[in-house]
Design an enzyme around this catalytic site. Structure first.
Site, PDB file in Angstrom:
ATOM      1  N   SER A 291       6.010   9.609  -1.715  1.00 26.80           N
ATOM      2  CA  SER A 291       4.713  10.246  -1.310  1.00 26.80           C
ATOM      3  C   SER A 291       4.993  11.680  -1.146  1.00 26.80           C
ATOM      4  CB  SER A 291       4.296   9.525  -0.125  1.00 26.80           C
ATOM      5  OG  SER A 291       5.441   9.493   0.732  1.00 26.80           O
TER       6      SER A 291
ATOM      7  N   ASP B  74       3.723  12.262  12.345  1.00 28.15           N
ATOM      8  CA  ASP B  74       4.374  12.290  10.922  1.00 28.15           C
ATOM      9  C   ASP B  74       5.159  13.586  10.898  1.00 28.15           C
ATOM     10  OD1 ASP B  74       4.809  12.622   8.289  1.00 28.15           O
ATOM     11  OD2 ASP B  74       3.053  12.235   7.453  1.00 28.15           O
TER      12      ASP B  74
ATOM     13  N   HIS C   8       5.990  14.143   5.921  1.00 29.54           N
ATOM     14  CA  HIS C   8       5.191  15.002   5.019  1.00 29.54           C
ATOM     15  C   HIS C   8       4.662  16.165   5.403  1.00 29.54           C
ATOM     16  CE1 HIS C   8       4.535  10.579   4.181  1.00 29.54           C
ATOM     17  NE2 HIS C   8       4.772  11.068   2.923  1.00 29.54           N
TER      18      HIS C   8
END
Ligand SMILES: *[C@@H]1O[C@H](CO)[C@@H](O)[C@H](O)[C@H]1NC(C)=O
Ligand SMILES: *[C@@H]1O[C@H](CO)[C@@H](O)[C@H](O)[C@H]1NC(C)=O
Ligand SMILES: *[C@@H]1O[C@H](CO)[C@@H](O)[C@H](O)[C@H]1NC(C)=O
Ligand SMILES: *[C@@H]1O[C@H](CO)[C@@H](O)[C@H](O)[C@H]1NC(C)=O
Ligand SMILES: *[C@@H]1O[C@H](CO)[C@@H](O)[C@H](O)[C@H]1NC(C)=O
Ligand SMILES: *[C@@H]1O[C@H](CO)[C@@H](O)[C@H](O)[C@H]1NC(C)=O
Length: 442
Positions: A170, A418, A421
């Protein structure tokens, strides 16, 4: 040198999409932060704002020891590797693109949170309500030379009739979106392909006949993954250590430029196969199978990837991107860890955790071995070493702004954080400055 480390871990995670709540049943390794991918991996994971309290259940389970990285050895590799990202500076001396620091950049990003349609919701931090914007105003400054900003027009001109593929997990998807956003300030990309789950996608810039693909291959090797759309795993991953993932090898010859990367998925519970026979596993206490560990599997696969690349005699340009660290502070992703910084860190402020050290050591060692063989075979293989510069950007992650307006209803809402990312726009945009420079100087 084997240092014994035991961690409590293992996670089950259930997200009931329709009923809009999460049930966590976890006991996770301090080491296994990477399992956050299970939570964070899916585009398909379109869950509306979560304000229900996820509950955490932690169980102590000991897992087999992890071989720790000898830091002296690591330093030696660092020194041996200096020079892979070298480019000319004004005064003719060589400059290492990947050693430097972040400096203020009043100009800010070349695209905005609402001008680019390629930004995944979970990384559109500004749109999701992230209040601070200072993290947008920095650029990477290699020590000893200046890194020009990415020039989308020039890049597209250089890439006429060419194709790129970003192959990995990802973070590769995060990166492709950054690239598309930057290029779309000059020409709008048109999506020409996506699979059912939007994990394999392809875009074209029609007037340049330029194609960009993103290929989902989190292990780079062939793997059977038993996870549903919500990332809930029903069984160990079955990883074929000696077979590369056909999802990229079958198209390999068609691409002019490729960026490979892997890493965090190797922390997941997996059974390792070679020649269709079980060789061992990582975290499979229920099975009578030898624990082989993350490092063994990662090294085996990365080595096979390089072997394939070297043997291919491919005429294109191949980048091997190092894996990037996460920045959870005051806990891990499952235990209240956060990333609330507003500005880049100073050199030395953040250290790689044990997991990231293991991954990095394998990456650098295997690249170093592969590099000379590649050039002997006429293959252009470059190290795209974004790890050190990423380590300095704890301020660039979505944090709670992975979700839209996470605190609109409840200031103290508990949401998934998160710190892995990157926000778009954000620090990952500078990766394209570096790519452009590496292409120009080759
Ligand atoms: C982000 O988008 C909003 C509208 O969606 C806009 O008002 C705001 O100025 C944008 N922020 C930046 C920093 O571009
Ligand atoms: C791109 O391909 C077209 C058609 O094959 C050709 O006419 C053109 O010269 C190519 N351009 C470049 C820069 O290779
Ligand atoms: C586009 O590029 C491909 C090579 O990647 C070439 O074969 C094709 O002829 C090009 N098409 C046009 C319309 O230029
Ligand atoms: C490769 O693609 C096929 C079909 O899309 C899929 O079933 C398979 O799981 C993929 N392999 C990996 C390692 O993701
Ligand atoms: C792979 O397994 C087959 C039997 O399943 C065996 O005949 C063969 O020798 C094995 N190959 C290697 C390289 O171990
Ligand atoms: C585990 O495997 C070993 C050798 O393969 C065997 O000797 C042992 O009995 C097995 N244990 C169990 C609990 O099945």
């Amino acid at each position: 040198m084997v240092k014994k480390m035991f961690y409590n871990w293992k996670s089950w995670w259930t997200a009931h999409r329709n009923r809009n709540y999460f049930v966590f049943k976890l006991a996770v390794s301090v080491l296994v932060v990477g399992i956050a991918f299970r939570l964070l991996y899916g585009r398909s994971l379109e869950i509306s704002p979560v304000s229900d309290n996820p509950f955490l259940e932690t169980t102590q389970i000991s897992i087999p020891p992890v071989v720790s990285v000898n830091s002296q050895e690591e330093n030696a590799h660092q020194i041996a590797l200096q020079g892979y990202g070298k480019t000319s500076s004004e005064n003719g001396k060589k400059c290492d693109l990947f050693t430097g620091n972040w400096i203020p950049n009043a100009a800010g990003p070349i695209y905005t949170n609402n001008s680019c349609s390629f930004i995944e919701e979970h990384q559109n931090c500004l749109k999701n309500g992230r209040p601070d914007t200072r993290y947008l105003y920095w650029r990477w400054k290699p020590r000893g030379c200046d890194l020009p900003r990415f020039d989308p027009g020039r890049f597209l001109d250089l890439m006429r009739n060419k194709s790129w593929a970003l192959i990995g997990d990802s973070i590769s998807r995060n990166h492709v979106q950054s690239l598309l956003c930057m290029l779309s300030t000059v020409e709008q990309a048109v999506e020409v392909y996506h699979d059912e789950n939007y994990k394999f996608r392809r875009w074209v810039f029609p007037s340049h006949n330029f194609t960009v693909s993103v290929i989902w291959s989190p292990f780079l090797a062939e793997a059977a993954i038993f996870e549903d759309m919500n990332g809930v795993s029903s069984s160990e991953i079955e990883l074929q250590l000696d077979r590369l993932d056909k999802n990229w090898t079958e198209q390999y010859k068609n691409w002019d430029y490729m960026i490979f990367s892997s890493g965090k998925w190797f922390v997941k519970a997996a059974i390792y196969y070679e020649n269709n026979t079980i060789l061992g596993c990582h975290y499979c206490p229920k099975l009578n199978v030898t624990e082989l560990g993350i490092e063994f599997a990662y090294r085996t696969v990365i080595r096979n990837v390089f072997k394939y690349i070297i043997a291919s005699k491919h005429k294109g340009m191949i980048f091997y991107r190092t894996s990037t660290p996460d920045h959870f502070e005051n806990g891990e992703w499952f235990s209240g860890g956060v990333c609330e910084r507003k500005v880049p860190a100073k050199e030395g402020e953040f250290k790689l955790n044990e997991l990231n050290k293991i991954l990095r050591a394998v990456e650098l060692e295997e690249f170093e071995k592969a590099s000379s063989k590649a050039s002997e075979n006429g293959v252009t293989l470059k190290l795209f070493d974004v790890n050190p510069l990423s380590l300095l950007r704890p301020d660039g992650h979505p944090g709670p702004y992975r979700f839209f307006q996470p605190f609109a209803k409840d200031k103290n809402a508990k949401v998934i954080i998160d710190c892995l990312h990157w926000c778009l726009p954000g620090p990952i945009d500078s990766w394209n400055d570096l790519l452009m420079e590496m292409i120009k100087s080759s």
